[in-house]
Design a protein around this motif. Structure first.
Motif, PDB file in Angstrom:
ATOM      1  N   ASP A 152       0.846  -1.193   0.000  1.00  0.00           N
ATOM      2  CA  ASP A 152       0.000   0.000   0.000  1.00  0.00           C
ATOM      3  C   ASP A 152       0.883   1.245   0.000  1.00  0.00           C
ATOM      4  OD1 ASP A 152      -1.711   2.127   0.473  1.00  0.00           O
ATOM      5  OD2 ASP A 152      -2.790   1.151   2.111  1.00  0.00           O
ATOM      6  N   PRO A 153       0.821   2.094  -1.040  1.00  0.00           N
ATOM      7  CA  PRO A 153       1.667   3.292  -1.096  1.00  0.00           C
ATOM      8  C   PRO A 153       1.487   4.223   0.098  1.00  0.00           C
ATOM      9  CG  PRO A 153       0.635   2.881  -3.223  1.00  0.00           C
ATOM     10  CD  PRO A 153      -0.023   1.951  -2.247  1.00  0.00           C
ATOM     11  N   LEU A 154       0.272   4.349   0.591  1.00  0.00           N
ATOM     12  CA  LEU A 154       0.033   5.232   1.727  1.00  0.00           C
ATOM     13  C   LEU A 154       0.607   4.648   3.016  1.00  0.00           C
ATOM     14  CD1 LEU A 154      -3.586   6.432   0.880  1.00  0.00           C
ATOM     15  CD2 LEU A 154      -1.470   7.744   0.705  1.00  0.00           C
ATOM     16  N   GLU A 155       0.598   3.333   3.120  1.00  0.00           N
ATOM     17  CA  GLU A 155       1.262   2.689   4.253  1.00  0.00           C
ATOM     18  C   GLU A 155       2.759   2.950   4.168  1.00  0.00           C
ATOM     19  OE1 GLU A 155       1.159  -0.030   7.697  1.00  0.00           O
ATOM     20  OE2 GLU A 155      -0.355   1.150   6.642  1.00  0.00           O
ATOM     21  N   CYS A 156       3.311   2.829   2.971  1.00  0.00           N
ATOM     22  CA  CYS A 156       4.731   3.129   2.771  1.00  0.00           C
ATOM     23  C   CYS A 156       5.045   4.560   3.190  1.00  0.00           C
ATOM     24  CB  CYS A 156       5.116   2.942   1.299  1.00  0.00           C
ATOM     25  SG  CYS A 156       5.157   1.225   0.740  1.00  0.00           S
ATOM     26  N   SER A 157       4.137   5.476   2.878  1.00  0.00           N
ATOM     27  CA  SER A 157       4.315   6.881   3.222  1.00  0.00           C
ATOM     28  C   SER A 157       4.445   7.070   4.723  1.00  0.00           C
ATOM     29  CB  SER A 157       3.128   7.702   2.684  1.00  0.00           C
ATOM     30  OG  SER A 157       3.202   9.039   3.114  1.00  0.00           O
ATOM     31  N   ASP A 158       3.618   6.366   5.479  1.00  0.00           N
ATOM     32  CA  ASP A 158       3.672   6.471   6.939  1.00  0.00           C
ATOM     33  C   ASP A 158       4.962   5.869   7.494  1.00  0.00           C
ATOM     34  OD1 ASP A 158       1.254   7.798   7.406  1.00  0.00           O
ATOM     35  OD2 ASP A 158       0.113   5.925   7.350  1.00  0.00           O
ATOM     36  N   ALA A 195      14.979   8.378   0.142  1.00  0.00           N
ATOM     37  CA  ALA A 195      15.556   9.418   0.999  1.00  0.00           C
ATOM     38  C   ALA A 195      14.697  10.674   0.970  1.00  0.00           C
ATOM     39  CB  ALA A 195      16.983   9.727   0.546  1.00  0.00           C
ATOM     40  N   ALA A 196      14.214  11.040  -0.221  1.00  0.00           N
ATOM     41  CA  ALA A 196      13.369  12.234  -0.342  1.00  0.00           C
ATOM     42  C   ALA A 196      12.056  12.041   0.406  1.00  0.00           C
ATOM     43  CB  ALA A 196      13.107  12.530  -1.816  1.00  0.00           C
ATOM     44  N   ALA A 197      11.459  10.854   0.301  1.00  0.00           N
ATOM     45  CA  ALA A 197      10.200  10.583   0.997  1.00  0.00           C
ATOM     46  C   ALA A 197      10.379  10.655   2.503  1.00  0.00           C
ATOM     47  CB  ALA A 197       9.668   9.212   0.589  1.00  0.00           C
ATOM     48  N   SER A 198      11.525  10.200   3.007  1.00  0.00           N
ATOM     49  CA  SER A 198      11.768  10.177   4.460  1.00  0.00           C
ATOM     50  C   SER A 198      11.832  11.577   5.054  1.00  0.00           C
ATOM     51  CB  SER A 198      13.066   9.427   4.764  1.00  0.00           C
ATOM     52  OG  SER A 198      14.213  10.205   4.417  1.00  0.00           O
ATOM     53  N   ARG A 199      12.141  12.566   4.216  1.00  0.00           N
ATOM     54  CA  ARG A 199      12.311  13.935   4.724  1.00  0.00           C
ATOM     55  C   ARG A 199      11.005  14.733   4.760  1.00  0.00           C
ATOM     56  NH1 ARG A 199      17.195  13.303   1.664  1.00  0.00           N
ATOM     57  NH2 ARG A 199      16.244  14.269  -0.171  1.00  0.00           N
ATOM     58  N   ILE A 200       9.928  14.190   4.237  1.00  0.00           N
ATOM     59  CA  ILE A 200       8.643  14.901   4.239  1.00  0.00           C
ATOM     60  C   ILE A 200       7.989  14.778   5.614  1.00  0.00           C
ATOM     61  CG2 ILE A 200       6.331  14.975   3.225  1.00  0.00           C
ATOM     62  CD1 ILE A 200       7.568  14.012   0.623  1.00  0.00           C
ATOM     63  N   ARG A 201       7.614  15.869   6.180  1.00  0.00           N
ATOM     64  CA  ARG A 201       7.089  15.868   7.537  1.00  0.00           C
ATOM     65  C   ARG A 201       5.622  15.457   7.576  1.00  0.00           C
ATOM     66  NH1 ARG A 201       9.688  21.261  10.471  1.00  0.00           N
ATOM     67  NH2 ARG A 201      11.896  20.738  10.067  1.00  0.00           N
ATOM     68  N   PHE A 202       5.205  15.013   8.776  1.00  0.00           N
ATOM     69  CA  PHE A 202       3.801  14.694   9.012  1.00  0.00           C
ATOM     70  C   PHE A 202       3.046  15.992   9.267  1.00  0.00           C
ATOM     71  CE2 PHE A 202       5.777  10.621  10.046  1.00  0.00           C
ATOM     72  CZ  PHE A 202       4.857   9.705   9.535  1.00  0.00           C
ATOM     73  N   ARG A 203       2.276  16.419   8.303  1.00  0.00           N
ATOM     74  CA  ARG A 203       1.490  17.644   8.473  1.00  0.00           C
ATOM     75  C   ARG A 203       0.041  17.453   8.069  1.00  0.00           C
ATOM     76  NH1 ARG A 203       5.809  22.146   6.119  1.00  0.00           N
ATOM     77  NH2 ARG A 203       7.114  22.253   8.003  1.00  0.00           N
ATOM     78  N   TYR A 209       0.285  12.141   0.729  1.00  0.00           N
ATOM     79  CA  TYR A 209       0.256  11.704  -0.670  1.00  0.00           C
ATOM     80  C   TYR A 209       1.568  12.027  -1.388  1.00  0.00           C
ATOM     81  CZ  TYR A 209      -4.613  10.244  -0.697  1.00  0.00           C
ATOM     82  OH  TYR A 209      -5.783   9.554  -0.464  1.00  0.00           O
ATOM     83  N   GLU A 210       2.219  13.105  -1.000  1.00  0.00           N
ATOM     84  CA  GLU A 210       3.499  13.434  -1.619  1.00  0.00           C
ATOM     85  C   GLU A 210       4.532  12.349  -1.349  1.00  0.00           C
ATOM     86  OE1 GLU A 210       6.927  16.966  -1.624  1.00  0.00           O
ATOM     87  OE2 GLU A 210       5.175  17.119  -0.283  1.00  0.00           O
ATOM     88  N   ALA A 211       4.601  11.926  -0.094  1.00  0.00           N
ATOM     89  CA  ALA A 211       5.547  10.869   0.256  1.00  0.00           C
ATOM     90  C   ALA A 211       5.165   9.551  -0.411  1.00  0.00           C
ATOM     91  CB  ALA A 211       5.607  10.693   1.773  1.00  0.00           C
ATOM     92  N   GLU A 239      -1.207   4.727  -9.604  1.00  0.00           N
ATOM     93  CA  GLU A 239      -2.060   5.912  -9.491  1.00  0.00           C
ATOM     94  C   GLU A 239      -1.381   7.066  -8.761  1.00  0.00           C
ATOM     95  OE1 GLU A 239      -5.182   5.646  -6.148  1.00  0.00           O
ATOM     96  OE2 GLU A 239      -4.778   3.530  -6.647  1.00  0.00           O
ATOM     97  N   PHE A 240      -0.253   6.789  -8.106  1.00  0.00           N
ATOM     98  CA  PHE A 240       0.455   7.851  -7.391  1.00  0.00           C
ATOM     99  C   PHE A 240       1.550   8.481  -8.247  1.00  0.00           C
ATOM    100  CE2 PHE A 240      -1.632   5.498  -4.112  1.00  0.00           C
ATOM    101  CZ  PHE A 240      -1.931   6.434  -3.138  1.00  0.00           C
ATOM    102  N   LEU A 241       1.652   8.049  -9.493  1.00  0.00           N
ATOM    103  CA  LEU A 241       2.634   8.618 -10.412  1.00  0.00           C
ATOM    104  C   LEU A 241       1.916   9.397 -11.505  1.00  0.00           C
ATOM    105  CD1 LEU A 241       4.943   5.490 -10.845  1.00  0.00           C
ATOM    106  CD2 LEU A 241       5.387   7.505  -9.441  1.00  0.00           C
ATOM    107  N   GLY A 242       2.511  10.481 -11.949  1.00  0.00           N
ATOM    108  CA  GLY A 242       1.926  11.266 -13.015  1.00  0.00           C
ATOM    109  C   GLY A 242       1.889  10.481 -14.316  1.00  0.00           C
ATOM    110  N   ASP A 243       1.005  10.905 -15.228  1.00  0.00           N
ATOM    111  CA  ASP A 243       0.868  10.201 -16.502  1.00  0.00           C
ATOM    112  C   ASP A 243       2.152  10.215 -17.317  1.00  0.00           C
ATOM    113  OD1 ASP A 243      -1.769   9.659 -15.883  1.00  0.00           O
ATOM    114  OD2 ASP A 243      -2.543  11.435 -16.930  1.00  0.00           O
TER     115      ASP A 243
END
Length: 254
Positions: A152-158, A195-203, A209-211, A239-243
């Motif tokens: 699950d991409p959103l689980e990965c984000s968390d 690495a980029a995803a890890s730096r996005i804060r919980f807001r 969705y960005e992460a 679905e989380f990637l642009g066309d």
């Protein structure tokens, strides 16, 4: 003298005594996370013994904690669906299962719930991808790394943005370099995305969705690094990637 029983056998007996399920059933609850176990083995095979040992211990703790939660699920099913357990028994046994599950995590230094275990596993997946980016053909490393991530991409984000027992540091992969092969190039891109995803804060949801989008990029590149088609077996990430992501990813390698 009687043989000393294995840890699995000992825990199965405890689960049996606590819940009343058969020993065979209890033993079957102690199944390890095979994808995490595979990553541990690959790390070890490539000389990364410290993270491999740490991950192997996490696999054991995860299996034991989940065994108690699965036992809880069995007793709940017996109470709510089968009606073979009375309310008093359900309350006593379910509370005991919860206490045991929390104790397993606590003994290893983890919080009873949350993403601490997963956060440490993700960091080891990152280390595997980083290593894969330094060799001409790191397909085995990349495949094990991507395989250890959630579906699950959103689980990965968390998970990617969470801390382990200690803060997890994703050393910037922006300047990483290695062989100019398709597999190595893709592995480095995957590590950079993690690495980029890890730096996005919980807001809020926007950051959530960005992460997730960055983790989808990591899985895309990681699949290629593993010698697979992009997002092989991971259609939910698309679905989380642009066309135009596929075109941009291809252009970056030219």
């Amino acid at each position: 003298m009687p043989k000393r029983q294995s840890r699995s056998a000992y825990l199965a007996r405890r689960i049996q005594a606590t819940t009343g399920v058969s020993y065979t059933t209890a033993l079957g609850l102690l199944a390890p996370n095979e994808r995490w176990l595979a990553l541990s083995g690959v790390l070890r095979a490539h000389g990364m013994t410290v993270p491999a040992d740490s991950l192997h211990r996490i696999v054991r703790v995860d299996a034991e904690q989940h065994a108690w939660w699965k036992a809880y699920g069995l007793i709940e099913h017996a109470y709510r669906e089968l009606r073979t357990v009375d309310r008093a028994t359900f309350t006593t046994v379910s509370q005991a299962c919860k206490r045991e599950a929390d104790a397993v995590a606590g003994a290893a230094g983890f919080l009873p719930a949350g993403y601490e275990m997963g956060a440490e596993v993700y960091h080891m997946a990152f280390l595997a991808l980083s290593k894969a980016g330094t060799v001409a053909d790191g397909r085995t490393l990349a495949g094990a790394a991507i395989g250890a991530l959630d579906d699950d991409p959103l689980e990965c984000s968390d998970v990617i943005r969470s801390s382990g027992r200690r803060p997890v540091v994703y050393r910037t992969a922006q300047d990483s370099c290695g062989p100019d092969t398709e597999y190595a190039f893709a592995a480095r891109d995957a590590a950079r995305a993690m690495a980029a995803a890890s730096r996005i804060r919980f807001r809020g949801d926007e950051q959530w969705y960005e992460a997730a989008g960055l983790m989808a990029e990591a899985v895309w590149h990681g699949s290629v690094a593993a010698g697979l088609a992009p997002l092989h077996g991971r259609a939910r990430f698309r679905e989380f990637l642009g066309d135009d992501f596929a075109d941009r990813a291809g252009a970056a390698r030219q």
